[in-house]
Motif scaffolding. Structure first.
Motif, short mmCIF file in Angstrom:
data_model
loop_
_atom_site.label_atom_id
_atom_site.label_comp_id
_atom_site.label_asym_id
_atom_site.label_seq_id
_atom_site.Cartn_x
_atom_site.Cartn_y
_atom_site.Cartn_z
N LEU A 8 0.82 -1.21 0.00
CA LEU A 8 0.00 0.00 0.00
C LEU A 8 0.85 1.27 0.00
CD1 LEU A 8 -2.63 -1.07 2.71
CD2 LEU A 8 -2.77 -1.37 0.23
N GLY A 9 2.17 1.10 -0.02
CA GLY A 9 3.06 2.24 -0.01
C GLY A 9 3.38 2.76 1.38
N LEU A 10 2.98 2.02 2.42
CA LEU A 10 3.25 2.45 3.79
C LEU A 10 4.66 2.03 4.21
CD1 LEU A 10 -0.22 1.58 5.33
CD2 LEU A 10 0.68 3.87 4.82
N LYS A 11 5.26 2.83 5.09
CA LYS A 11 6.66 2.62 5.46
C LYS A 11 6.81 2.48 6.98
CE LYS A 11 8.36 5.24 1.48
NZ LYS A 11 9.16 6.41 1.03
N PRO A 12 7.80 1.71 7.40
CA PRO A 12 8.03 1.55 8.85
C PRO A 12 8.64 2.80 9.46
CG PRO A 12 9.68 0.33 7.62
CD PRO A 12 8.70 0.84 6.61
N PHE A 13 8.18 3.12 10.67
CA PHE A 13 8.77 4.24 11.42
C PHE A 13 10.18 3.87 11.87
CE2 PHE A 13 9.39 6.46 15.53
CZ PHE A 13 9.34 7.77 15.07
N VAL A 14 10.36 2.62 12.26
CA VAL A 14 11.68 2.12 12.66
C VAL A 14 12.36 1.63 11.39
CG1 VAL A 14 12.93 0.47 14.10
CG2 VAL A 14 10.79 1.48 14.93
N GLU A 15 13.30 2.39 10.91
CA GLU A 15 13.86 2.13 9.58
C GLU A 15 14.81 0.93 9.54
OE1 GLU A 15 15.46 5.83 8.25
OE2 GLU A 15 13.48 6.79 8.09
N LYS A 16 15.54 0.70 10.62
CA LYS A 16 16.51 -0.39 10.63
C LYS A 16 15.86 -1.68 11.13
CE LYS A 16 20.43 2.72 11.48
NZ LYS A 16 21.54 3.07 12.42
N ASP A 17 16.03 -2.74 10.35
CA ASP A 17 15.42 -4.03 10.72
C ASP A 17 15.85 -4.48 12.11
OD1 ASP A 17 14.13 -4.20 8.32
OD2 ASP A 17 15.55 -5.57 7.39
N GLU A 18 17.11 -4.25 12.46
CA GLU A 18 17.62 -4.76 13.74
C GLU A 18 17.00 -4.05 14.94
OE1 GLU A 18 21.00 -1.93 12.27
OE2 GLU A 18 19.42 -3.18 11.41
N PHE A 19 16.34 -2.92 14.72
CA PHE A 19 15.69 -2.19 15.81
C PHE A 19 14.17 -2.39 15.82
CE2 PHE A 19 19.27 1.20 15.52
CZ PHE A 19 20.08 0.44 16.34
N ARG A 20 13.62 -3.10 14.83
CA ARG A 20 12.17 -3.14 14.65
C ARG A 20 11.55 -4.25 15.49
NH1 ARG A 20 11.43 -3.51 8.83
NH2 ARG A 20 12.51 -1.50 8.92
N LEU A 21 10.51 -3.91 16.24
CA LEU A 21 9.80 -4.83 17.12
C LEU A 21 8.72 -5.58 16.35
CD1 LEU A 21 9.30 -5.79 20.10
CD2 LEU A 21 7.78 -3.81 20.34
N ASN A 79 4.00 -2.78 16.01
CA ASN A 79 4.55 -2.26 14.77
C ASN A 79 4.16 -0.80 14.59
OD1 ASN A 79 5.46 -4.91 13.08
ND2 ASN A 79 3.72 -5.34 14.43
N THR A 80 5.13 0.04 14.30
CA THR A 80 4.87 1.47 14.09
C THR A 80 5.01 1.79 12.61
OG1 THR A 80 7.15 1.86 14.82
CG2 THR A 80 5.40 2.33 16.39
N ILE A 81 3.98 2.44 12.07
CA ILE A 81 3.89 2.76 10.64
C ILE A 81 3.87 4.28 10.50
CG2 ILE A 81 2.46 2.50 8.57
CD1 ILE A 81 1.54 0.15 11.21
N LYS A 82 4.72 4.80 9.64
CA LYS A 82 4.73 6.24 9.42
C LYS A 82 3.38 6.70 8.87
CE LYS A 82 9.65 7.03 8.39
NZ LYS A 82 10.61 7.42 7.33
N VAL A 83 2.86 7.81 9.41
CA VAL A 83 1.66 8.42 8.84
C VAL A 83 2.08 9.18 7.58
CG1 VAL A 83 -0.19 10.08 9.21
CG2 VAL A 83 0.56 8.62 11.12
N PRO A 84 1.57 8.79 6.42
CA PRO A 84 1.96 9.48 5.19
C PRO A 84 1.52 10.95 5.20
CG PRO A 84 0.90 7.39 4.69
CD PRO A 84 0.67 7.65 6.14
N GLN A 85 2.27 11.76 4.49
CA GLN A 85 1.92 13.18 4.40
C GLN A 85 0.52 13.34 3.83
OE1 GLN A 85 4.79 15.48 2.25
NE2 GLN A 85 3.88 17.44 2.78
#
Length: 418
Positions: A333-346, A350-356
């Motif tokens: 859907l074009g949504l992106k993770p707030f936690v960009e690095k895989d090694e830090f992602r829970l 899960n936190t998803i960036k709110v698109p502009q």
């Protein structure tokens, strides 16, 4: 011999005399009994609760077997059959924490009770405490530690990242704290804190390691003994599929030694582990401290049995598989993770960036109104920046992930963003 009518009249006369003396109720002499105020009399009727799929950061939906356990008949909180249930909970916690420690229990309260129990018992006035902060839970532990007169040193991770071993090593080496606090799963930012090597580091520096696992216990790997963790607290209502109201707690031998060697009693009675631990049989006997939440402990005994039946290996894999399924759908859907690095992602929150241009509150309302699915917004430092989706316990199923992705898809379409 009196007739039946005379007996009834005499009885009624006696009742009137009893009432006229103000003895209808168990009031004391001189206490005035006014007319009742019924303006707030209620609630009325049988309670109705909507059915919702709780895919936020918690609580998650409880397992039906857990809910059924709460309807079982009450026992006294010191009755032997109930003490046996408490013993079974402790054994289940040993498995879930992966520890041999005798010192496990369920605190009577939510995860905050577990947090305060650990801080109040393991921190003495003047103790240096390094608090690793990657979101709101580090902030709260720092505040709580100050209230118990600890000397707090905060080490902060950049927003959306976890703390590095080197940053923590530098703080411990410089300050030689009595305690290091870390949150394994930070639900406000969606970060997963690595605990690799930190138990050994803490032991070399005379530091206790305390870990918050409220939204991670049962969802991601944890080996209390092997990793050298001295104390852990968690919550009942997330990956363990229980209701809110019980906080799993574990102390290792070093933490217990700290508790027993305190120069002053903990500044709490309700959460004093010398007393609560005695209720749970830590010291070879059982003494009354408080009335345990009987029905909640039934639920958690059943939750522990469900964990044991599935097995931690399968449980951890299930959560990770659902995490991958969620992100495959969200990324389509074009949504992106707030936690960009895989090694830090829970995996569990899960936190998803709110698109502009997207109204996050409108989207979460859409999901609830159309699908009866909870998707949460941010918390603390992430308010307005993220959506939060929980994949925890009974809810970590493929069909639930599909429904969440559908709610995002339709919610974005409704705002003209797809």
């Amino acid at each position: 011999m009196r007739s039946a009518k005379q007996v009834v009249q005499a009885f009624s006369s006696g009742l009137r005399a009893f009432s006229s003396k103000g003895e209808k109720y168990a009031a004391r002499a001189g206490e005035h009994i006014p007319a009742f105020d019924n303006s707030s009399r209620g609630p009325k009727g049988v309670m109705e609760v909507p059915s919702r799929l709780l895919m936020g950061p918690g609580p998650a939906n409880a397992h039906p077997r857990v809910l059924a356990a709460m309807s079982l008949p009450l026992l006294g909180h010191m009755h032997p059959p109930f003490l046996k249930i408490m013993d079974e909970i402790q054994e289940g916690l040993r498995y879930t924490f992966q520890t041999k420690s005798k010192y496990t229990l369920m605190a009577s309260g939510t995860g905050h009770a577990g947090m305060e129990m650990c801080i109040a018992n393991l921190v003495e006035p003047g103790d240096k405490v390094v608090v690793g902060t990657a979101g709101i839970w580090g902030d709260r532990v720092a505040e709580m530690t100050r209230r118990f007169r600890g000397d707090v040193v905060e080490v902060r991770a950049p927003l959306g990242e976890a703390l590095t071993y080197d940053a923590l090593k530098a703080a411990i080496t410089a300050h030689k704290p009595k305690l290091l606090f870390l949150c394994q799963g930070e639900s406000s930012t969606g970060t997963h804190q690595s605990l690799a090597g930190l138990g050994e580091l803490c032991r070399k520096n005379g530091t206790l390691l305390l870990v918050d696992t409220v939204c991670s216990l049962g969802g991601v790997p944890l080996f209390a003994d092997d990793w050298g963790i001295d104390a852990i607290y968690s919550g009942s209502q997330k990956c363990l599929s229980g209701p809110p109201g019980a906080a799993p707690v574990m102390l290792g031998e070093r933490a217990l030694e700290k508790l027993l060697a305190r120069k002053s009693p903990p500044a709490t009675y309700n959460l004093d582990l010398n007393l609560v631990g005695d209720y749970w049989g830590w010291f070879g006997k059982r003494s009354y401290h408080h009335t345990g939440p009987v029905s909640t402990f039934y639920a958690m005994r059943e939750a522990m049995a469900i964990v044991a039946e599935e097995g931690l290996d399968a449980m951890w894999k299930r959560h990770l598989d659902m995490h991958h399924q969620l992100w495959a759908g969200l990324k389509s859907l074009g949504l992106k993770p707030f936690v960009e690095k895989d090694e830090f992602r829970l995996a569990t929150v899960n936190t998803i960036k709110v698109p502009q241009g997207v109204d996050w509150a409108a989207l979460t309302k859409f999901a609830m109104d159309k699908y009866q699915v909870e998707i949460a917004g941010g918390l603390g430092p992430t308010v307005g920046k993220v959506f939060r989706v929980g994949i925890m316990g009974y809810n970590a199923k493929p069909q639930n992930i599909e429904l969440v992705v559908a709610a995002f898809r339709e919610g974005l379409k409704a705002q003209g963003k797809l």
